[in-house]
Design a protein around this motif. Structure first.
Motif, PDB file in Angstrom:
ATOM      1  N   PRO A   1       0.824  -1.208   0.000  1.00  0.00           N
ATOM      2  CA  PRO A   1       0.000   0.000   0.000  1.00  0.00           C
ATOM      3  C   PRO A   1       0.859   1.259   0.000  1.00  0.00           C
ATOM      4  N   LEU A   2       0.224   2.371  -0.266  1.00  0.00           N
ATOM      5  CA  LEU A   2       0.860   3.678  -0.180  1.00  0.00           C
ATOM      6  C   LEU A   2       0.279   4.407   1.018  1.00  0.00           C
ATOM      7  N   VAL A   3       1.126   4.823   1.952  1.00  0.00           N
ATOM      8  CA  VAL A   3       0.682   5.589   3.112  1.00  0.00           C
ATOM      9  C   VAL A   3       0.739   7.069   2.758  1.00  0.00           C
ATOM     10  N   MET A   4      -0.383   7.768   2.891  1.00  0.00           N
ATOM     11  CA  MET A   4      -0.462   9.172   2.509  1.00  0.00           C
ATOM     12  C   MET A   4      -1.605   9.834   3.268  1.00  0.00           C
ATOM     13  N   ASP A   5      -1.565  11.142   3.369  1.00  0.00           N
ATOM     14  CA  ASP A   5      -2.669  11.902   3.970  1.00  0.00           C
ATOM     15  C   ASP A   5      -3.634  12.262   2.846  1.00  0.00           C
ATOM     16  N   PHE A   6      -4.613  11.402   2.624  1.00  0.00           N
ATOM     17  CA  PHE A   6      -5.500  11.533   1.465  1.00  0.00           C
ATOM     18  C   PHE A   6      -6.512  12.661   1.633  1.00  0.00           C
ATOM     19  N   ASN A   7      -6.992  12.889   2.861  1.00  0.00           N
ATOM     20  CA  ASN A   7      -8.053  13.873   3.076  1.00  0.00           C
ATOM     21  C   ASN A   7      -7.575  15.154   3.755  1.00  0.00           C
ATOM     22  N   GLY A   8      -6.270  15.302   3.941  1.00  0.00           N
ATOM     23  CA  GLY A   8      -5.724  16.545   4.452  1.00  0.00           C
ATOM     24  C   GLY A   8      -5.988  16.823   5.921  1.00  0.00           C
ATOM     25  N   ASP A   9      -6.178  15.773   6.736  1.00  0.00           N
ATOM     26  CA  ASP A   9      -6.435  15.982   8.165  1.00  0.00           C
ATOM     27  C   ASP A   9      -5.184  15.771   9.010  1.00  0.00           C
ATOM     28  N   MET A  10      -4.021  15.692   8.368  1.00  0.00           N
ATOM     29  CA  MET A  10      -2.733  15.525   9.039  1.00  0.00           C
ATOM     30  C   MET A  10      -2.565  14.151   9.675  1.00  0.00           C
ATOM     31  N   ILE A  11      -3.393  13.187   9.291  1.00  0.00           N
ATOM     32  CA  ILE A  11      -3.297  11.808   9.787  1.00  0.00           C
ATOM     33  C   ILE A  11      -3.069  10.897   8.580  1.00  0.00           C
ATOM     34  N   PRO A  12      -2.058  10.026   8.605  1.00  0.00           N
ATOM     35  CA  PRO A  12      -1.793   9.181   7.437  1.00  0.00           C
ATOM     36  C   PRO A  12      -2.912   8.177   7.184  1.00  0.00           C
ATOM     37  N   ASP A  13      -3.215   7.996   5.914  1.00  0.00           N
ATOM     38  CA  ASP A  13      -4.215   7.039   5.472  1.00  0.00           C
ATOM     39  C   ASP A  13      -3.527   5.965   4.620  1.00  0.00           C
ATOM     40  N   VAL A  14      -4.263   4.909   4.311  1.00  0.00           N
ATOM     41  CA  VAL A  14      -3.680   3.768   3.596  1.00  0.00           C
ATOM     42  C   VAL A  14      -4.395   3.604   2.266  1.00  0.00           C
ATOM     43  N   PHE A  15      -3.636   3.753   1.192  1.00  0.00           N
ATOM     44  CA  PHE A  15      -4.163   3.629  -0.167  1.00  0.00           C
ATOM     45  C   PHE A  15      -3.635   2.337  -0.780  1.00  0.00           C
ATOM     46  N   GLY A  16      -4.524   1.566  -1.419  1.00  0.00           N
ATOM     47  CA  GLY A  16      -4.082   0.323  -2.027  1.00  0.00           C
ATOM     48  C   GLY A  16      -5.107  -0.246  -2.983  1.00  0.00           C
ATOM     49  N   VAL A  17      -4.714  -1.323  -3.640  1.00  0.00           N
ATOM     50  CA  VAL A  17      -5.585  -2.014  -4.589  1.00  0.00           C
ATOM     51  C   VAL A  17      -5.936  -3.373  -4.012  1.00  0.00           C
ATOM     52  N   THR A  18      -7.206  -3.652  -3.872  1.00  0.00           N
ATOM     53  CA  THR A  18      -7.648  -4.907  -3.288  1.00  0.00           C
ATOM     54  C   THR A  18      -7.533  -6.039  -4.302  1.00  0.00           C
ATOM     55  N   ILE A  19      -7.670  -7.273  -3.814  1.00  0.00           N
ATOM     56  CA  ILE A  19      -7.585  -8.420  -4.715  1.00  0.00           C
ATOM     57  C   ILE A  19      -8.773  -8.461  -5.677  1.00  0.00           C
ATOM     58  N   LEU A  20      -9.793  -7.627  -5.418  1.00  0.00           N
ATOM     59  CA  LEU A  20     -10.913  -7.485  -6.355  1.00  0.00           C
ATOM     60  C   LEU A  20     -10.659  -6.348  -7.333  1.00  0.00           C
ATOM     61  N   HIS A  21      -9.429  -5.817  -7.298  1.00  0.00           N
ATOM     62  CA  HIS A  21      -8.972  -4.770  -8.217  1.00  0.00           C
ATOM     63  C   HIS A  21      -9.746  -3.459  -8.025  1.00  0.00           C
ATOM     64  N   ARG A  22     -10.095  -3.177  -6.792  1.00  0.00           N
ATOM     65  CA  ARG A  22     -10.668  -1.884  -6.456  1.00  0.00           C
ATOM     66  C   ARG A  22      -9.605  -1.033  -5.771  1.00  0.00           C
ATOM     67  N   THR A  23      -9.510   0.219  -6.177  1.00  0.00           N
ATOM     68  CA  THR A  23      -8.596   1.132  -5.499  1.00  0.00           C
ATOM     69  C   THR A  23      -9.318   1.736  -4.307  1.00  0.00           C
ATOM     70  N   GLU A  24      -8.763   1.527  -3.114  1.00  0.00           N
ATOM     71  CA  GLU A  24      -9.428   1.978  -1.898  1.00  0.00           C
ATOM     72  C   GLU A  24      -8.498   2.834  -1.052  1.00  0.00           C
ATOM     73  N   ILE A  25      -9.090   3.756  -0.327  1.00  0.00           N
ATOM     74  CA  ILE A  25      -8.393   4.527   0.686  1.00  0.00           C
ATOM     75  C   ILE A  25      -9.026   4.181   2.032  1.00  0.00           C
ATOM     76  N   CYS A  26      -8.191   3.885   3.021  1.00  0.00           N
ATOM     77  CA  CYS A  26      -8.691   3.490   4.334  1.00  0.00           C
ATOM     78  C   CYS A  26      -8.262   4.525   5.370  1.00  0.00           C
ATOM     79  N   TYR A  27      -9.253   5.080   6.068  1.00  0.00           N
ATOM     80  CA  TYR A  27      -9.004   6.011   7.161  1.00  0.00           C
ATOM     81  C   TYR A  27      -9.076   5.245   8.478  1.00  0.00           C
TER      82      TYR A  27
END
Length: 221
Positions: A147-173
């Motif tokens: 996964p890629l760890v990044m602050d996706f929503n700009g709240d200064m907390i790292p989020d987890v971005f990745g591609v699931t085995i169902l080939h969906r791109t998801e961001i997890c807060y």
């Protein structure tokens, strides 16, 4: 992520110049004592003492955090996640320290493979300069790659971005230790394995845009 083996790639110290010749000295034992084996996976100030600590993977299944100290050995193994804590046959593939729940204490994200080439994600919560080995978080979806760890929503907390085995791109807060995953992209795209991604604020709104590097690579292919 590059991993360096402590016992085969020791730390070297550049000594004082003597007659215009620089000498190198193996200081692995001085830095790590008898615990000088494993693979260096990450760095971070785990106990908030303004000194860099070292995160080491041992035997592919255990994480040990060496805390910096002012006396020899200068890095001491103080915090660990043993292989008994994780599911059976877990192979740790990377370590990403960060404050994932927003409580100002460093947590530890582990990626791992469990009897498959896919990637599972575990987050161990920091608590008073140690890690809670009970009640750690397991990401609901298995990923196809790191996964890629990044602050996706700009709240200064790292989020987890990745591609699931169902080939969906998801961001997890993971704020407040509550897992909330959602689709990150409107369109369906196939990403390379291993991927090469990054993030950037394109419109100056202090919010990261789509990880554009692999979008550009896909468009050029």
């Amino acid at each position: 992520m590059w991993l360096f083996t402590l016992n085969t790639l020791p730390y070297f110290l550049l000594l004082l110049e003597q007659r215009r010749v620089f000498a190198l000295q193996d200081v692995t034992a001085e830095l790590f004592g008898t615990a000088n084996y494993g693979k260096v996976a990450a760095f971070g100030d785990f106990n908030s003492d303004k000194q860099t600590d070292i995160f080491v993977i041992k035997e592919k299944s255990e994480l040990v955090i060496f805390l910096a100290d002012s006396t020899s050995p200068y890095f001491k193994p103080k915090v660990n996640i043993s292989k008994d804590v994780l599911p059976k046959d877990t192979v740790i593939t990377s370590v990403v320290p960060g404050d994932y729940d927003g409580d100002s204490q460093m947590d530890v994200l582990l990626t791992a493979q469990i009897q498959s080439p896919h990637t599972s994600v575990f987050v161990f919560w920091g608590n008073n300069h140690t890690l809670e080995t009970v009640g750690y978080l397991t990401l609901n979806n298995t990923l196809t790659d790191q996964p890629l760890v990044m602050d996706f929503n700009g709240d200064m907390i790292p989020d987890v971005f990745g591609v699931t085995i169902l080939h969906r791109t998801e961001i997890c807060y993971l704020t407040n230790r509550v897992q909330a995953c959602q689709n990150a992209l409107n369109s369906s795209i196939k990403m390379r394995i291993p991927h090469s991604n990054a993030f950037i604020d394109l419109n100056k709104d202090f919010t990261a845009e789509f990880p554009w590097v692999f979008w550009l690579l896909l468009r050029l292919m």
